[in-house]
Design a protein around this motif. Structure first.
Motif, PDB file in Angstrom:
ATOM      1  N   ASP A 182       6.232 -44.716  50.568  1.00 51.03           N
ATOM      2  CA  ASP A 182       6.004 -43.784  49.497  1.00 51.03           C
ATOM      3  C   ASP A 182       7.069 -42.568  49.730  1.00 51.03           C
ATOM      4  O   ASP A 182       7.595 -42.238  50.758  1.00 51.03           O
ATOM      5  N   HIS A 183       7.195 -41.730  48.613  1.00 48.36           N
ATOM      6  CA  HIS A 183       8.241 -40.576  48.647  1.00 48.36           C
ATOM      7  C   HIS A 183       8.089 -39.945  49.892  1.00 48.36           C
ATOM      8  O   HIS A 183       8.813 -39.566  50.734  1.00 48.36           O
ATOM      9  N   MET A 184       6.826 -39.278  50.146  1.00 45.47           N
ATOM     10  CA  MET A 184       6.506 -38.335  51.268  1.00 45.47           C
ATOM     11  C   MET A 184       6.429 -38.965  52.636  1.00 45.47           C
ATOM     12  O   MET A 184       7.074 -38.417  53.403  1.00 45.47           O
ATOM     13  N   SER A 185       5.829 -40.179  52.567  1.00 48.00           N
ATOM     14  CA  SER A 185       6.125 -41.087  53.959  1.00 48.00           C
ATOM     15  C   SER A 185       7.599 -41.237  54.420  1.00 48.00           C
ATOM     16  O   SER A 185       7.990 -41.304  55.754  1.00 48.00           O
ATOM     17  N   VAL A 186       8.431 -41.786  53.606  1.00 46.85           N
ATOM     18  CA  VAL A 186       9.769 -41.729  53.798  1.00 46.85           C
ATOM     19  C   VAL A 186      10.406 -40.425  54.090  1.00 46.85           C
ATOM     20  O   VAL A 186      11.226 -40.283  55.071  1.00 46.85           O
ATOM     21  N   SER A 198       9.279 -32.139  49.121  1.00 51.29           N
ATOM     22  CA  SER A 198       7.767 -31.734  48.959  1.00 51.29           C
ATOM     23  C   SER A 198       7.237 -31.160  47.777  1.00 51.29           C
ATOM     24  O   SER A 198       6.286 -31.531  47.109  1.00 51.29           O
ATOM     25  N   MET A 199       7.975 -30.213  47.446  1.00 47.67           N
ATOM     26  CA  MET A 199       7.861 -29.374  46.172  1.00 47.67           C
ATOM     27  C   MET A 199       8.113 -30.357  44.955  1.00 47.67           C
ATOM     28  O   MET A 199       7.175 -30.262  44.108  1.00 47.67           O
ATOM     29  N   TYR A 200       9.006 -30.927  45.018  1.00 47.66           N
ATOM     30  CA  TYR A 200       9.197 -31.845  43.734  1.00 47.66           C
ATOM     31  C   TYR A 200       8.093 -33.002  43.654  1.00 47.66           C
ATOM     32  O   TYR A 200       7.648 -33.004  42.431  1.00 47.66           O
ATOM     33  N   GLY A 201       7.760 -33.551  44.740  1.00 51.71           N
ATOM     34  CA  GLY A 201       6.688 -34.494  44.884  1.00 51.71           C
ATOM     35  C   GLY A 201       5.426 -33.876  44.343  1.00 51.71           C
ATOM     36  O   GLY A 201       4.474 -34.332  43.600  1.00 51.71           O
ATOM     37  N   LEU A 202       5.070 -32.713  44.766  1.00 55.90           N
ATOM     38  CA  LEU A 202       3.704 -31.819  44.324  1.00 55.90           C
ATOM     39  C   LEU A 202       3.880 -31.532  42.905  1.00 55.90           C
ATOM     40  O   LEU A 202       2.830 -31.663  41.978  1.00 55.90           O
ATOM     41  N   MET A 203       5.021 -31.120  42.400  1.00 59.24           N
ATOM     42  CA  MET A 203       5.226 -30.782  40.879  1.00 59.24           C
ATOM     43  C   MET A 203       4.827 -32.162  40.198  1.00 59.24           C
ATOM     44  O   MET A 203       4.255 -31.959  39.117  1.00 59.24           O
TER      45      MET A 203
END
Length: 312
Positions: A182-186, A198-203
């Protein structure tokens, strides 16, 4: 000439831990997960076969169901086989390229899934609020174009993620406490600053998916307004029954998505295995339940499935 003993560099790999804290129960956990995956796979393949073989189901609504089924098969299939290798054979290594590829296809499939749900909401709006122009407004060709737009949007939104991850410096212990990349787990395995990731994933999670939800809410607000104008209770029931399946699928899809996104970013006090279980429910539950929901709620489709299965 001097001889040089050159050894190839060690490949850049990550370690997928599966479900942290429950390693001893991996075999037992894999049984229900694999069964859910197989039920979803068989259910969606059945839908695709029935809709593809029945000319009477050659309509935009069923075309969207095929798109939804293909997306769900692709999303779950890019994750489950590797997860089973972890659970059954304890093969936890995955290369950097393999990890980023899996992450790209998984997130692209999830965003494509959201786009299809928006198109299905638009389909229900046209069917209820403007039924006489339904075939001209939403033809199969136009539905395919809307699906292509959704796919292009998903690719363009997810494509920056592998590049954002590849620029990060990674620690020597590249351990991912998950069953898939997953994006954030990596990103959390990096030794560098992951604020941009983190900000891009949240966006992506809230701006893009929030925009999709806004469009769905707008469609249903217009549907509700149109239904209240109708005085016939029979028409009310028909309109409500038409939308029930899509509303159920939407709730099953978006709820685990937002819960999973939030637990990854605001994880204080939440056990790691809860994260992983929620993440697996996010991509395994909808493919299993969606064919069942539509098979039960849609009489035309239910009759064709019964005819197809009995004929076989």
């Amino acid at each position: 000439m001097a001889a040089f003993n050159i050894t190839p560099p060690e490949p850049f790999t990550f370690i997928l831990m599966g479900i942290p804290g429950l390693e001893s129960a991996h075999i037992w956990i894999s049984i229900p997960l694999f069964m859910v995956y197989m039920i979803g796979l068989l259910g969606n393949i059945t839908l695709l076969c029935v809709i593809g073989n029945e000319q009477t189901l050659n309509k935009p609504m069923y075309f969207l169901l095929c798109m939804l089924g293909l997306t769900e098969i692709g999303t779950s299939t890019c994750v489950v086989p590797k997860a089973m290798w972890i659970f059954w054979f304890n093969v936890k290594e995955i290369t950097m390229s393999g990890c980023l590829t899996q992450m790209f296809f998984f997130h692209t499939g999830a965003m494509m899934h959201s786009a299809i749900l928006v198109t299905m909401a638009f389909d229900r709006y046209i069917a209820i609020c403007n039924p006489l122009r339904y075939t001209t407004i939403l033809s199969n060709a136009r539905t395919a174009k809307l699906g292509l737009v959704g796919l292009i949007r998903a690719i363009l939104c997810i494509l920056p993620m592998p590049f954002l991850l590849s620029r990060l410096p990674f620690c020597s212990r590249r351990i991912i406490p998950n069953t898939y990349c997953d994006h954030m787990s990596v990103a959390k395995t990096s030794c560098g600053d992951i604020t941009v990731n983190s900000m891009y994933g949240l966006m992506i999670a809230f701006v893009v998916s929030g925009f999709d939800l806004m469009l769905i809410a707008l469609s249903y607000s217009l549907i509700i307004r149109a239904v209240f104008i109708i005085s016939s209770s029979k028409a009310h029931h028909k309109a409500f029954n038409t939308c029930t399946a899509h509303i159920s699928v939407m709730l099953m899809s978006y709820s685990p998505f937002f819960i999973s996104s939030m637990t990854y970013r605001f994880s204080q006090g939440i056990a790691p295995h809860i994260h992983i279980i929620l993440a697996n429910l996010y991509f395994l539950t909808p493919p299993m339940l969606n064919p069942i929901v539509y098979g039960i709620k849609n009489k035309e489709l239910r009759d064709k499935i019964g005819k197809y299965l009995c004929g076989r």
